[in-house]
Write a protein that holds these residues in place. Structure first.
Motif, PDB file in Angstrom:
ATOM      1  N   THR A   4       0.458  -1.265   0.156  1.00 16.96           N
ATOM      2  CA  THR A   4       0.028  -0.172   0.080  1.00 16.96           C
ATOM      3  C   THR A   4       0.421   1.446   0.111  1.00 16.96           C
ATOM      4  OG1 THR A   4      -1.774  -1.126   1.131  1.00 16.96           O
ATOM      5  CG2 THR A   4      -1.819   1.169   1.345  1.00 16.96           C
ATOM      6  N   GLU A   5       2.071   1.636   1.093  1.00 17.05           N
ATOM      7  CA  GLU A   5       2.780   2.358   0.968  1.00 17.05           C
ATOM      8  C   GLU A   5       3.780   2.859  -0.608  1.00 17.05           C
ATOM      9  OE1 GLU A   5       3.034   5.021   2.796  1.00 17.05           O
ATOM     10  OE2 GLU A   5       1.280   4.221   3.817  1.00 17.05           O
ATOM     11  N   LEU A   6       3.769   1.409  -1.137  1.00 14.85           N
ATOM     12  CA  LEU A   6       4.542   1.860  -2.031  1.00 14.85           C
ATOM     13  C   LEU A   6       3.984   1.972  -3.120  1.00 14.85           C
ATOM     14  CD1 LEU A   6       7.315   0.540  -3.052  1.00 14.85           C
ATOM     15  CD2 LEU A   6       6.449  -1.479  -4.098  1.00 14.85           C
ATOM     16  N   ARG A   7       2.613   1.401  -3.691  1.00 15.21           N
ATOM     17  CA  ARG A   7       1.300   2.347  -4.752  1.00 15.21           C
ATOM     18  C   ARG A   7       1.333   3.860  -4.086  1.00 15.21           C
ATOM     19  NH1 ARG A   7      -2.242  -0.266  -8.021  1.00 15.21           N
ATOM     20  NH2 ARG A   7      -1.442  -2.241  -7.044  1.00 15.21           N
ATOM     21  N   LYS A   8       0.984   3.955  -2.845  1.00 16.41           N
ATOM     22  CA  LYS A   8       1.555   5.300  -3.154  1.00 16.41           C
ATOM     23  C   LYS A   8       2.752   5.958  -2.984  1.00 16.41           C
ATOM     24  CE  LYS A   8      -0.588   6.445   0.732  1.00 16.41           C
ATOM     25  NZ  LYS A   8      -1.322   6.662   2.837  1.00 16.41           N
ATOM     26  N   THR A   9       3.579   5.724  -3.203  1.00 20.04           N
ATOM     27  CA  THR A   9       4.870   6.320  -3.136  1.00 20.04           C
ATOM     28  C   THR A   9       4.664   6.854  -4.606  1.00 20.04           C
ATOM     29  OG1 THR A   9       5.722   5.403  -1.529  1.00 20.04           O
ATOM     30  CG2 THR A   9       7.010   6.304  -3.265  1.00 20.04           C
ATOM     31  N   TRP A  10       4.049   5.505  -5.689  1.00 21.56           N
ATOM     32  CA  TRP A  10       4.585   5.667  -6.912  1.00 21.56           C
ATOM     33  C   TRP A  10       3.272   6.203  -8.033  1.00 21.56           C
ATOM     34  CZ3 TRP A  10       9.026   5.932  -8.992  1.00 21.56           C
ATOM     35  CH2 TRP A  10       9.550   4.929  -8.832  1.00 21.56           C
ATOM     36  N   ASN A  11       2.440   6.663  -7.522  1.00 22.05           N
ATOM     37  CA  ASN A  11       1.207   7.388  -8.180  1.00 22.05           C
ATOM     38  C   ASN A  11       1.426   8.301  -7.370  1.00 22.05           C
ATOM     39  OD1 ASN A  11      -0.498   5.584  -8.640  1.00 22.05           O
ATOM     40  ND2 ASN A  11      -1.570   5.085  -6.885  1.00 22.05           N
ATOM     41  N   ALA A  12       1.957   8.784  -6.649  1.00 17.24           N
ATOM     42  CA  ALA A  12       2.301  10.388  -5.759  1.00 17.24           C
ATOM     43  C   ALA A  12       3.815  10.814  -7.053  1.00 17.24           C
ATOM     44  CB  ALA A  12       2.943  10.605  -4.632  1.00 17.24           C
ATOM     45  N   GLU A  13       4.389  10.012  -7.264  1.00 15.42           N
ATOM     46  CA  GLU A  13       5.567  10.604  -8.167  1.00 15.42           C
ATOM     47  C   GLU A  13       5.134  10.356  -9.715  1.00 15.42           C
ATOM     48  OE1 GLU A  13       9.793  10.198 -10.141  1.00 15.42           O
ATOM     49  OE2 GLU A  13       8.961  11.019  -8.437  1.00 15.42           O
ATOM     50  N   ALA A  14       4.118   9.746 -10.237  1.00 12.66           N
ATOM     51  CA  ALA A  14       3.100   9.386 -11.202  1.00 12.66           C
ATOM     52  C   ALA A  14       2.649  10.712 -11.923  1.00 12.66           C
ATOM     53  CB  ALA A  14       2.025   7.814 -11.763  1.00 12.66           C
ATOM     54  N   ARG A  15       2.342  11.644 -10.139  1.00 14.58           N
ATOM     55  CA  ARG A  15       1.852  12.312 -11.008  1.00 14.58           C
ATOM     56  C   ARG A  15       2.138  13.430 -11.302  1.00 14.58           C
ATOM     57  NH1 ARG A  15      -2.317   9.829  -7.641  1.00 14.58           N
ATOM     58  NH2 ARG A  15      -0.540  10.604  -5.039  1.00 14.58           N
ATOM     59  N   GLU A  16       2.801  13.360  -9.554  1.00 14.58           N
ATOM     60  CA  GLU A  16       4.101  14.496 -10.574  1.00 14.58           C
ATOM     61  C   GLU A  16       5.183  14.674 -11.505  1.00 14.58           C
ATOM     62  OE1 GLU A  16       7.101  17.873  -8.838  1.00 14.58           O
ATOM     63  OE2 GLU A  16       5.402  16.624  -8.358  1.00 14.58           O
ATOM     64  N   VAL A  17       4.973  13.848 -12.085  1.00 11.38           N
ATOM     65  CA  VAL A  17       5.969  13.544 -13.545  1.00 11.38           C
ATOM     66  C   VAL A  17       4.886  13.912 -14.857  1.00 11.38           C
ATOM     67  CG1 VAL A  17       7.486  12.004 -15.905  1.00 11.38           C
ATOM     68  CG2 VAL A  17       7.534  11.845 -13.034  1.00 11.38           C
ATOM     69  N   LEU A  18       3.499  13.078 -14.984  1.00 11.95           N
ATOM     70  CA  LEU A  18       2.489  13.487 -15.649  1.00 11.95           C
ATOM     71  C   LEU A  18       1.008  14.326 -15.403  1.00 11.95           C
ATOM     72  CD1 LEU A  18       2.717   9.211 -16.654  1.00 11.95           C
ATOM     73  CD2 LEU A  18       3.565  11.178 -17.883  1.00 11.95           C
ATOM     74  N   LEU A  19       0.756  14.182 -14.451  1.00 11.89           N
ATOM     75  CA  LEU A  19      -0.201  14.694 -14.664  1.00 11.89           C
ATOM     76  C   LEU A  19      -0.523  16.262 -14.947  1.00 11.89           C
ATOM     77  CD1 LEU A  19      -3.131  14.067 -13.275  1.00 11.89           C
ATOM     78  CD2 LEU A  19      -2.719  15.333 -11.346  1.00 11.89           C
ATOM     79  N   GLY A  20      -1.559  16.788 -15.498  1.00  9.74           N
ATOM     80  CA  GLY A  20      -1.945  18.650 -16.180  1.00  9.74           C
ATOM     81  C   GLY A  20      -0.719  18.773 -17.073  1.00  9.74           C
ATOM     82  N   LYS A  21       0.494  18.206 -17.224  1.00 12.03           N
ATOM     83  CA  LYS A  21       1.438  18.045 -18.911  1.00 12.03           C
ATOM     84  C   LYS A  21       0.632  17.842 -20.481  1.00 12.03           C
ATOM     85  CE  LYS A  21       4.702  17.841 -15.070  1.00 12.03           C
ATOM     86  NZ  LYS A  21       6.061  17.515 -15.149  1.00 12.03           N
ATOM     87  N   LYS A  22       0.465  18.752 -20.927  1.00 12.48           N
ATOM     88  CA  LYS A  22       0.671  18.548 -22.081  1.00 12.48           C
ATOM     89  C   LYS A  22       1.317  17.707 -23.359  1.00 12.48           C
ATOM     90  CE  LYS A  22      -0.692  21.605 -26.367  1.00 12.48           C
ATOM     91  NZ  LYS A  22      -0.787  22.922 -26.712  1.00 12.48           N
ATOM     92  N   ILE A  23       1.267  16.784 -23.918  1.00 14.38           N
ATOM     93  CA  ILE A  23       1.702  15.773 -24.924  1.00 14.38           C
ATOM     94  C   ILE A  23       2.102  17.127 -26.509  1.00 14.38           C
ATOM     95  CG2 ILE A  23       2.333  13.597 -26.733  1.00 14.38           C
ATOM     96  CD1 ILE A  23       0.292  12.520 -24.659  1.00 14.38           C
ATOM     97  N   VAL A  24       3.280  17.495 -26.416  1.00 16.86           N
ATOM     98  CA  VAL A  24       3.590  18.224 -27.584  1.00 16.86           C
ATOM     99  C   VAL A  24       4.283  17.635 -28.413  1.00 16.86           C
ATOM    100  CG1 VAL A  24       3.480  20.554 -26.217  1.00 16.86           C
ATOM    101  CG2 VAL A  24       5.864  18.964 -26.517  1.00 16.86           C
TER     102      VAL A  24
END
Length: 82
Positions: A4-24
């Motif tokens: 559960t903690e591992l998933r929470k950590t990597w979900n946060a990382e994925a959001r930081e890298v990808l969320l709200g960003k536009k593919i150009v």
């Protein structure tokens, strides 16, 4: 660290890298890059507006390029390795 903690950590990382960003830019990996990485499979590469580049890999160790599955309102498909 538990699953559960591992998933929470990597979900946060994925959001930081990808969320709200536009593919150009979207293209397949250049032959020279494939050769430099000693890959046999050529994946799709996504470039984001902030300069981040997303390259699907076969596994965590980067042993080869990976396909990109997508799911949309029409169903699902795959952008294959070449």
């Amino acid at each position: 660290m538990g699953k559960t903690e591992l998933r929470k950590t990597w979900n946060a990382e994925a959001r930081e890298v990808l969320l709200g960003k536009k593919i150009v830019r979207v293209s397949y990996l250049a032959e020279e890059s494939m050769e430099n990485m000693m890959w046999h499979k050529c994946p799709v590469v996504l470039e984001l507006e902030d300069g981040t580049v997303i390259v699907p890999q076969m596994d965590d160790e980067g042993n080869d390029g990976g396909a990109l599955m997508y799911i949309d309102k029409e169903g699902q498909g795959v952008l294959p390795t070449l």
